[in-house]
Every structure is written in C-alpha cells, then in structure tokens.
Design a protein around this motif. Structure first.
Motif, PDB file in Angstrom:
ATOM      1  N   THR A  63       3.236   4.728   8.218  1.00 44.74           N
ATOM      2  CA  THR A  63       3.388   4.141   7.195  1.00 44.74           C
ATOM      3  C   THR A  63       4.819   3.591   6.845  1.00 44.74           C
ATOM      4  O   THR A  63       5.772   4.157   7.387  1.00 44.74           O
ATOM      5  N   ASN A  64       4.962   2.599   6.076  1.00 51.04           N
ATOM      6  CA  ASN A  64       6.359   1.939   5.743  1.00 51.04           C
ATOM      7  C   ASN A  64       6.789   3.030   5.002  1.00 51.04           C
ATOM      8  O   ASN A  64       8.282   3.318   4.894  1.00 51.04           O
ATOM      9  N   ALA A  65       6.158   3.832   3.991  1.00 49.87           N
ATOM     10  CA  ALA A  65       6.722   5.006   2.880  1.00 49.87           C
ATOM     11  C   ALA A  65       7.549   6.072   4.114  1.00 49.87           C
ATOM     12  O   ALA A  65       8.343   6.337   3.816  1.00 49.87           O
ATOM     13  N   VAL A  91       5.777  -1.749  -1.320  1.00 46.20           N
ATOM     14  CA  VAL A  91       6.247  -0.788  -0.139  1.00 46.20           C
ATOM     15  C   VAL A  91       7.058   0.082  -1.256  1.00 46.20           C
ATOM     16  O   VAL A  91       6.777   1.511  -1.020  1.00 46.20           O
ATOM     17  N   GLU A  94       4.462   2.440  -2.742  1.00 43.55           N
ATOM     18  CA  GLU A  94       4.300   3.416  -2.060  1.00 43.55           C
ATOM     19  C   GLU A  94       4.997   4.515  -1.628  1.00 43.55           C
ATOM     20  O   GLU A  94       4.635   5.594  -1.533  1.00 43.55           O
ATOM     21  N   LEU A  95       6.380   4.233  -1.467  1.00 45.11           N
ATOM     22  CA  LEU A  95       7.219   5.430  -1.451  1.00 45.11           C
ATOM     23  C   LEU A  95       7.519   6.108  -2.727  1.00 45.11           C
ATOM     24  O   LEU A  95       7.482   7.221  -2.671  1.00 45.11           O
ATOM     25  N   SER A  97       5.127   6.577  -4.737  1.00 38.65           N
ATOM     26  CA  SER A  97       4.044   7.615  -4.667  1.00 38.65           C
ATOM     27  C   SER A  97       3.806   8.597  -3.871  1.00 38.65           C
ATOM     28  O   SER A  97       3.340   9.642  -4.139  1.00 38.65           O
ATOM     29  N   HIS A  99       6.415   9.801  -1.771  1.00 36.23           N
ATOM     30  CA  HIS A  99       7.660  10.550  -1.595  1.00 36.23           C
ATOM     31  C   HIS A  99       8.486  10.443  -2.883  1.00 36.23           C
ATOM     32  O   HIS A  99       9.517   9.963  -3.161  1.00 36.23           O
ATOM     33  N   VAL A 193      -1.438   3.220   2.203  1.00 34.53           N
ATOM     34  CA  VAL A 193      -0.811   4.525   1.301  1.00 34.53           C
ATOM     35  C   VAL A 193      -1.447   4.055  -0.252  1.00 34.53           C
ATOM     36  O   VAL A 193      -1.415   2.893  -0.499  1.00 34.53           O
ATOM     37  N   VAL A 195      -1.370   3.975  -3.683  1.00 36.03           N
ATOM     38  CA  VAL A 195      -0.472   3.819  -4.845  1.00 36.03           C
ATOM     39  C   VAL A 195      -0.879   4.221  -6.235  1.00 36.03           C
ATOM     40  O   VAL A 195      -2.244   3.444  -6.567  1.00 36.03           O
TER      41      VAL A 195
END
Length: 267
Positions: A63-65, A91, A94-95, A97, A99, A193, A195
């Motif tokens: 995942t990008n996150a 993105v 997503e991060l 959410s 992390h 991911v 969100v």
C-alpha cells in the motif's frame, strides 16, 4: 522497498512530507521545497510507479500508506505534517487512516477522495486518455493531462515540467503493465486502503481550485465537510495543481498553515 526520496532541512526540525500528484513526481515541489527546508525537515518521495521509484511486477502486495510509514521509520521520523496534491492528497488520507499516529496535520491541495461520484467531465477525460494510450499516442495523452490539470496562471515552464513528469510516469507504468501481461500476472499497483474521513482527528486544511474539474472540486468540498474541524479555502485563480501554477503564492500559504498562523491562510 524504500521509496526514492529527497530530504532537506534541519534533521531536528518538524517534518513535512510532500506527496505528489498522480500526473507528477517529487519534482513538482521544486519551487517550494528549498524555502520550506528552512523551518522544516522536508521529505518528498516518489510513490511507486512515479519518478524514480519503480513499479515491481509480480512482487508482494503493498500500500502507498505502508510505503510511507516505512519511509518515516527509515528516516527516524515519528510524525509529519503531510501535504498532498491531488492523488497525493488521497494517499495522505490513506496514511492518516491506516497509520494515524504518523500524521500530525494534513494540508490537502485539490485532493482526490473516496465517496465522490464521477461526472460527465471526468468520464470524458478518462475515456479520452484511455483512447490515446490504447492507440499508443503517449504524447497525446501527455498533452491532454497538461491541458486538463494546469490552470490559467501556469506558465510555459510549469507546462513543460508537468509534461516531463507525466511522460515519465506513463513510461514506467506502461512498461510495468506490459511486463505483467507477458508474465501472466496481474498489473502492478497498490492495494486499496479504506479511508474513514470522519475518523481523522488532526488539523486539516483543504484547498479547492476554482478552475479545477467539477469532480475534483466536489472532492475537496466533501473532504472539508466530512473531516471533523477541517477548513476549506477556495483559490479563485487556481486550477488543479496550484503548487505548479503559482509556487510563490502556495509557499506563502503553506508557511502560514504549517506554522499555525491564524491571521493569513491564503495568498
């Protein structure tokens, strides 16, 4: 894999993570990163499939996150203010959410976002881009993206810079797709991911460009209305990529927002 990235500024300063648009790469921040590197530690990666970060074929899911959290680990960064443009804004969400402890603030420039329906204009763009790429007309697809996503204030240098970045992204992604097809494996790309906009609880500042596509304007408004306490600023001069269109104006805005200056939140 570790994302290719640049780091500038004092290692002890608060970290700012710059996430590029899906038509660009880390070079889109060239007009902003040097000045931001004074008060901040500026980190700007190329996400997989963009710039100098490869798009592995047949590798493990990612995942990008997850890539960004790993990059922050590698750099010894506990948390960062995250500035995301367009796809990079999605993105960033997503991060936040996946992390949440790694994100202390969000600045979203014309972000893409889940939960917003396509429009006639966005469908027409997708169809035309697909037609051009299917016909092998990469240069036509590059021109389409430059024309669509840069607003009226973009100069020739910005248009050429975006063309260079978009062309490289197409080359990397199309080559990876072809390799995947030859190997009989799925086309490479990040896993989704989920969100949860309502579950994001960090200061969030959202920019909408008055000259942006209707679907992207709706995305900005949706994010600002759904993330608790988010602030929305509409830039009357901006298209979809204000950081390329007026870098000086966006530098002023980012410094105001990231320094938590309540007096001026717009250039």
């Amino acid at each position: 894999m570790t994302l290719v990235h640049d780091v500038a500024g004092d290692p002890g300063a608060p970290a700012v993570l710059l996430l590029h648009a899906g038509v660009a790469d880390r070079r889109m921040w060239d007009g902003l990163a040097p000045a931001l590197g004074g008060p901040f530690r500026v980190i700007r990666p190329d996400l997989r499939g963009f710039g100098d970060s490869p798009l592995p074929v047949g590798g493990p899911e990612y995942t990008n996150a997850g890539d960004l959290a790993a990059l922050l680990d590698d750099l010894g960064v506990e948390d960062a203010a995250v500035v995301g443009a367009s796809f990079g804004g999605k993105v960033a969400l997503e991060l936040a959410s996946a992390h949440p402890g790694r994100v202390r603030e969000l600045v979203l420039l014309c972000p893409a976002a889940p939960g917003v329906p396509d429009t006639e204009a966005s469908d027409a763009f997708d169809a035309e881009e697909g037609r051009l790429l299917e016909a092998g007309d990469v240069e036509g697809a590059v021109r389409l993206n430059v024309t669509t996503w840069l607003g009226p204030d973009a100069d020739d240098a910005a248009r050429e810079a975006l063309a260079v970045m978009q062309r490289q992204a197409f080359e990397v992604q199309l080559a990876a797709d072809a390799a995947a097809s030859a190997a009989g494996v799925p086309e490479p790309g990040p896993s989704p991911v989920e969100v949860d906009l309502a579950g994001i609880h960090v200061p969030t500042f959202v920019v909408e460009g008055a000259h942006d596509m209707d679907m992207l304007r709706a995305c900005a408004r949706h994010v600002a209305a759904t993330v608790p306490g988010a602030e929305l600023s509409v830039l009357e001069w901006a298209g979809h990529l204000p950081a390329l269109e007026r870098p000086d104006a966006m530098l002023a805005l980012l410094l105001d927002v990231l320094r938590d200056d309540p007096t001026v939140h717009a250039p």
